[in-house]
Write a protein that holds these residues in place. Structure first.
Motif, PDB file in Angstrom:
ATOM      1  N   ARG A  39       0.825  -1.223   0.000  1.00 45.16           N
ATOM      2  CA  ARG A  39       0.000   0.000   0.000  1.00 45.16           C
ATOM      3  C   ARG A  39       0.855   1.268   0.000  1.00 45.16           C
ATOM      4  NH1 ARG A  39      -4.178  -2.372  -2.014  1.00 45.16           N
ATOM      5  NH2 ARG A  39      -2.433  -3.742  -2.524  1.00 45.16           N
ATOM      6  N   ALA A  40       2.158   1.139   0.009  1.00 46.17           N
ATOM      7  CA  ALA A  40       3.030   2.324   0.062  1.00 46.17           C
ATOM      8  C   ALA A  40       2.971   3.105  -1.254  1.00 46.17           C
ATOM      9  CB  ALA A  40       4.461   1.886   0.347  1.00 46.17           C
ATOM     10  N   PRO A  41       3.263   4.381  -1.194  1.00 43.37           N
ATOM     11  CA  PRO A  41       3.260   5.174  -2.433  1.00 43.37           C
ATOM     12  C   PRO A  41       4.515   4.911  -3.273  1.00 43.37           C
ATOM     13  CG  PRO A  41       3.964   6.535  -0.580  1.00 43.37           C
ATOM     14  CD  PRO A  41       3.603   5.187  -0.005  1.00 43.37           C
ATOM     15  N   PHE A 118      13.690  -9.340   0.398  1.00 41.61           N
ATOM     16  CA  PHE A 118      14.440  -8.429  -0.463  1.00 41.61           C
ATOM     17  C   PHE A 118      13.460  -7.526  -1.197  1.00 41.61           C
ATOM     18  CE2 PHE A 118      17.113 -12.263  -0.228  1.00 41.61           C
ATOM     19  CZ  PHE A 118      18.249 -11.695   0.333  1.00 41.61           C
ATOM     20  N   PRO A 119      13.350  -6.267  -0.781  1.00 43.42           N
ATOM     21  CA  PRO A 119      12.521  -5.327  -1.551  1.00 43.42           C
ATOM     22  C   PRO A 119      13.327  -4.888  -2.779  1.00 43.42           C
ATOM     23  CG  PRO A 119      12.984  -4.565   0.706  1.00 43.42           C
ATOM     24  CD  PRO A 119      13.947  -5.642   0.387  1.00 43.42           C
ATOM     25  N   CYS A 120      12.709  -5.011  -3.941  1.00 38.77           N
ATOM     26  CA  CYS A 120      13.425  -4.739  -5.200  1.00 38.77           C
ATOM     27  C   CYS A 120      12.676  -3.695  -6.013  1.00 38.77           C
ATOM     28  CB  CYS A 120      13.470  -6.005  -6.056  1.00 38.77           C
ATOM     29  SG  CYS A 120      14.242  -7.398  -5.245  1.00 38.77           S
ATOM     30  N   LEU A 121      13.421  -2.852  -6.688  1.00 36.85           N
ATOM     31  CA  LEU A 121      12.813  -1.855  -7.567  1.00 36.85           C
ATOM     32  C   LEU A 121      13.025  -2.277  -9.022  1.00 36.85           C
ATOM     33  CD1 LEU A 121      11.619   1.142  -7.724  1.00 36.85           C
ATOM     34  CD2 LEU A 121      13.948   1.766  -8.333  1.00 36.85           C
ATOM     35  N   ILE A 122      11.948  -2.281  -9.789  1.00 41.11           N
ATOM     36  CA  ILE A 122      12.076  -2.552 -11.225  1.00 41.11           C
ATOM     37  C   ILE A 122      12.341  -1.208 -11.887  1.00 41.11           C
ATOM     38  CG2 ILE A 122      10.958  -3.508 -13.274  1.00 41.11           C
ATOM     39  CD1 ILE A 122       9.010  -4.943 -11.261  1.00 41.11           C
ATOM     40  N   ARG A 123      13.558  -1.033 -12.369  1.00 40.76           N
ATOM     41  CA  ARG A 123      13.917   0.281 -12.934  1.00 40.76           C
ATOM     42  C   ARG A 123      13.205   0.509 -14.262  1.00 40.76           C
ATOM     43  NH1 ARG A 123      19.953  -0.396 -11.037  1.00 40.76           N
ATOM     44  NH2 ARG A 123      19.953   1.140  -9.354  1.00 40.76           N
ATOM     45  N   HIS A 124      12.737   1.763 -14.455  1.00 37.58           N
ATOM     46  CA  HIS A 124      12.156   2.085 -15.769  1.00 37.58           C
ATOM     47  C   HIS A 124      13.009   3.114 -16.480  1.00 37.58           C
ATOM     48  CE1 HIS A 124      10.607   5.222 -13.130  1.00 37.58           C
ATOM     49  NE2 HIS A 124      10.399   5.956 -14.209  1.00 37.58           N
ATOM     50  N   ARG A 125      14.121   3.490 -15.849  1.00 39.35           N
ATOM     51  CA  ARG A 125      15.065   4.429 -16.472  1.00 39.35           C
ATOM     52  C   ARG A 125      16.405   4.248 -15.766  1.00 39.35           C
ATOM     53  NH1 ARG A 125      12.124   9.703 -13.814  1.00 39.35           N
ATOM     54  NH2 ARG A 125      12.409   9.057 -11.675  1.00 39.35           N
ATOM     55  N   ALA A 126      17.421   4.946 -16.256  1.00 43.31           N
ATOM     56  CA  ALA A 126      18.744   4.855 -15.627  1.00 43.31           C
ATOM     57  C   ALA A 126      18.615   5.299 -14.162  1.00 43.31           C
ATOM     58  CB  ALA A 126      19.712   5.758 -16.378  1.00 43.31           C
ATOM     59  N   PRO A 127      19.466   4.744 -13.285  1.00 42.72           N
ATOM     60  CA  PRO A 127      19.353   5.083 -11.862  1.00 42.72           C
ATOM     61  C   PRO A 127      19.372   6.584 -11.613  1.00 42.72           C
ATOM     62  CG  PRO A 127      20.988   3.375 -12.210  1.00 42.72           C
ATOM     63  CD  PRO A 127      20.535   3.805 -13.566  1.00 42.72           C
ATOM     64  N   THR A 128      18.504   7.038 -10.731  1.00 43.90           N
ATOM     65  CA  THR A 128      18.482   8.447 -10.337  1.00 43.90           C
ATOM     66  C   THR A 128      18.668   8.509  -8.818  1.00 43.90           C
ATOM     67  OG1 THR A 128      16.133   8.489  -9.818  1.00 43.90           O
ATOM     68  CG2 THR A 128      16.739   8.961 -12.109  1.00 43.90           C
ATOM     69  N   SER A 134      10.892   5.179  -4.092  1.00 46.08           N
ATOM     70  CA  SER A 134       9.741   4.354  -4.469  1.00 46.08           C
ATOM     71  C   SER A 134       9.799   2.962  -3.824  1.00 46.08           C
ATOM     72  CB  SER A 134       9.652   4.213  -5.993  1.00 46.08           C
ATOM     73  OG  SER A 134       9.078   5.402  -6.540  1.00 46.08           O
ATOM     74  N   VAL A 135      10.791   2.712  -2.989  1.00 46.52           N
ATOM     75  CA  VAL A 135      10.857   1.409  -2.305  1.00 46.52           C
ATOM     76  C   VAL A 135      10.856   1.570  -0.785  1.00 46.52           C
ATOM     77  CG1 VAL A 135      12.020  -0.835  -2.253  1.00 46.52           C
ATOM     78  CG2 VAL A 135      12.536   0.746  -4.084  1.00 46.52           C
ATOM     79  N   TYR A 136      11.574   2.567  -0.292  1.00 50.17           N
ATOM     80  CA  TYR A 136      11.777   2.629   1.159  1.00 50.17           C
ATOM     81  C   TYR A 136      10.497   2.918   1.966  1.00 50.17           C
ATOM     82  CZ  TYR A 136      16.601   2.098  -0.261  1.00 50.17           C
ATOM     83  OH  TYR A 136      17.747   1.607  -0.839  1.00 50.17           O
ATOM     84  N   PRO A 137       9.543   3.683   1.439  1.00 53.58           N
ATOM     85  CA  PRO A 137       8.297   3.802   2.217  1.00 53.58           C
ATOM     86  C   PRO A 137       7.635   2.429   2.445  1.00 53.58           C
ATOM     87  CG  PRO A 137       8.399   5.509   0.545  1.00 53.58           C
ATOM     88  CD  PRO A 137       9.536   4.560   0.254  1.00 53.58           C
ATOM     89  N   ALA A 138       7.741   1.558   1.448  1.00 56.60           N
ATOM     90  CA  ALA A 138       7.142   0.218   1.578  1.00 56.60           C
ATOM     91  C   ALA A 138       7.819  -0.555   2.703  1.00 56.60           C
ATOM     92  CB  ALA A 138       7.278  -0.535   0.261  1.00 56.60           C
ATOM     93  N   MET A 139       9.109  -0.340   2.852  1.00 54.96           N
ATOM     94  CA  MET A 139       9.825  -1.070   3.900  1.00 54.96           C
ATOM     95  C   MET A 139       9.403  -0.627   5.285  1.00 54.96           C
ATOM     96  SD  MET A 139      13.590  -1.755   2.662  1.00 54.96           S
ATOM     97  CE  MET A 139      13.553  -0.831   1.190  1.00 54.96           C
ATOM     98  N   GLN A 140       9.186   0.679   5.434  1.00 57.26           N
ATOM     99  CA  GLN A 140       8.747   1.150   6.750  1.00 57.26           C
ATOM    100  C   GLN A 140       7.322   0.656   7.025  1.00 57.26           C
ATOM    101  OE1 GLN A 140      10.612   2.213   8.995  1.00 57.26           O
ATOM    102  NE2 GLN A 140       9.283   3.073  10.554  1.00 57.26           N
ATOM    103  N   ASN A 141       6.469   0.655   5.996  1.00 60.57           N
ATOM    104  CA  ASN A 141       5.121   0.079   6.173  1.00 60.57           C
ATOM    105  C   ASN A 141       5.237  -1.373   6.648  1.00 60.57           C
ATOM    106  OD1 ASN A 141       3.779   2.337   5.316  1.00 60.57           O
ATOM    107  ND2 ASN A 141       2.748   1.363   3.588  1.00 60.57           N
ATOM    108  N   LEU A 142       6.147  -2.088   6.019  1.00 63.13           N
ATOM    109  CA  LEU A 142       6.329  -3.509   6.349  1.00 63.13           C
ATOM    110  C   LEU A 142       6.748  -3.681   7.815  1.00 63.13           C
ATOM    111  CD1 LEU A 142       8.081  -5.972   3.972  1.00 63.13           C
ATOM    112  CD2 LEU A 142       8.804  -5.910   6.321  1.00 63.13           C
ATOM    113  N   LEU A 143       7.702  -2.861   8.245  1.00 59.97           N
ATOM    114  CA  LEU A 143       8.173  -2.971   9.636  1.00 59.97           C
ATOM    115  C   LEU A 143       7.082  -2.577  10.631  1.00 59.97           C
ATOM    116  CD1 LEU A 143      11.828  -1.575   9.400  1.00 59.97           C
ATOM    117  CD2 LEU A 143      11.113  -3.957   9.608  1.00 59.97           C
TER     118      LEU A 143
END
Ligand SMILES: Cc1cc2nc3c(=O)[nH]c(=O)nc-3n(C[C@H](O)[C@H](O)[C@H](O)COP(=O)(O)O)c2cc1C
Length: 231
Positions: A39-41, A118-128, A134-143
């Motif tokens: 549910r994270a943004p 392992f939370p993973c990001l599917i990249r849609h462009r070169a790393p920024t 787009s991943v770390y809010p999900a991790m805090q939700n998880l914890l």
């Protein structure tokens, strides 16, 4: 029926948990906490992260061992560079020495940690520089969800020393960024209050460095200095 923790109480007591009981995390709990993560943004609502969850079975066992070896390498270096073996670290009763002992135990037990995520990001462009957002809010939700169900965990970067081997083992495609390694389980001991620096240290009013008069911690808040400790 167990009473639900309020969101604010969960936030105030979601500390890193590195010691786990020898108990697996039931599938229904995994489902609840992964749901909370989902549910994270994410930027543009791309929903472009995935969670690889490992509990039992040959892949899980191999991944846990691999992460343990990465952690051992990273922690041995950090023990020296962050001064855990010098200054007050040589005094067995110092906070530094206690922290070092708890990390030693944590890493020793990684091969049997109840759950590895392992939370993973599917990249849609070169790393920024902002892609982790787009991943770390999900991790805090998880914890937080884990905390609400009486479980605990910690976000780590232990995969970094073994990224290539991990990608091969778990068949992670190119273009997917493993953002962290989360370990999870039923805590040995209790959840306790998170300690940080006083609120006035974090909040500025108008310009850099000026704390507003309203930046006051709730009564009874206990603080800690920012780490790693210098001596
Ligand atoms: C980006 C990030 C990286 C982290 N990496 C590690 C790590 O590699 N190993 C570890 O044991 N803890 C790691 N942690 C956990 C922090 O050490 C922990 O959150 C911090 O010391 C505060 O402790 P507390 O959560 O118990 O209050 C990491 C946390 C974050 C947010």
């Amino acid at each position: 029926m167990a009473t639900e923790l309020s969101v604010l109480d969960a936030i105030a007591t979601t500390r890193s948990i590195r010691r786990y009981r020898d108990e697996s995390v039931p599938d229904e709990v995994l489902a609840e906490i992964c749901f909370a993560a989902s549910r994270a943004p994410t930027g543009s609502n791309r929903q472009n992260f995935r969670l690889i969850v490992l509990t039992n079975g040959p892949e899980a066992s191999a991944a846990k061992k691999l992460i343990a070896s990465g952690a051992q390498a990273a922690w041995s270096a950090k023990r020296r560079t962050d001064g855990y073996e010098s200054g007050s670290g040589v005094d067995e009763d110092s906070p530094k020495a206690r922290m070092a002992r708890s990390m030693d135990t944590y890493i020793e037990n990684l091969p049997t940690v109840p759950a590895l995520i392992f939370p993973c990001l599917i990249r849609h462009r070169a790393p920024t520089p902002t892609e982790g957002a787009s991943v770390y809010p999900a991790m805090q939700n998880l914890l937080l969800a884990a905390r609400a169900r009486g479980y605990g965990g910690v976000v780590t970067m232990w995969h970094m020393a073994v990224e290539q081997e991990l990608a091969e083992l778990l068949e992670i495609p190119d273009g997917v960024f493993v953002a962290a390694t989360v370990t999870l389980g039923k805590p040995v001991g209790n959840h306790g209050p998170v300690r940080r620096q006083p609120l006035a240290h974090f909040v500025y009013d108008g310009k850099w460095g000026d704390s507003p008069a309203w930046a006051i911690d709730p009564p009874g808040t206990r603080h800690t200095s920012a780490g790693p400790r210098k001596n």
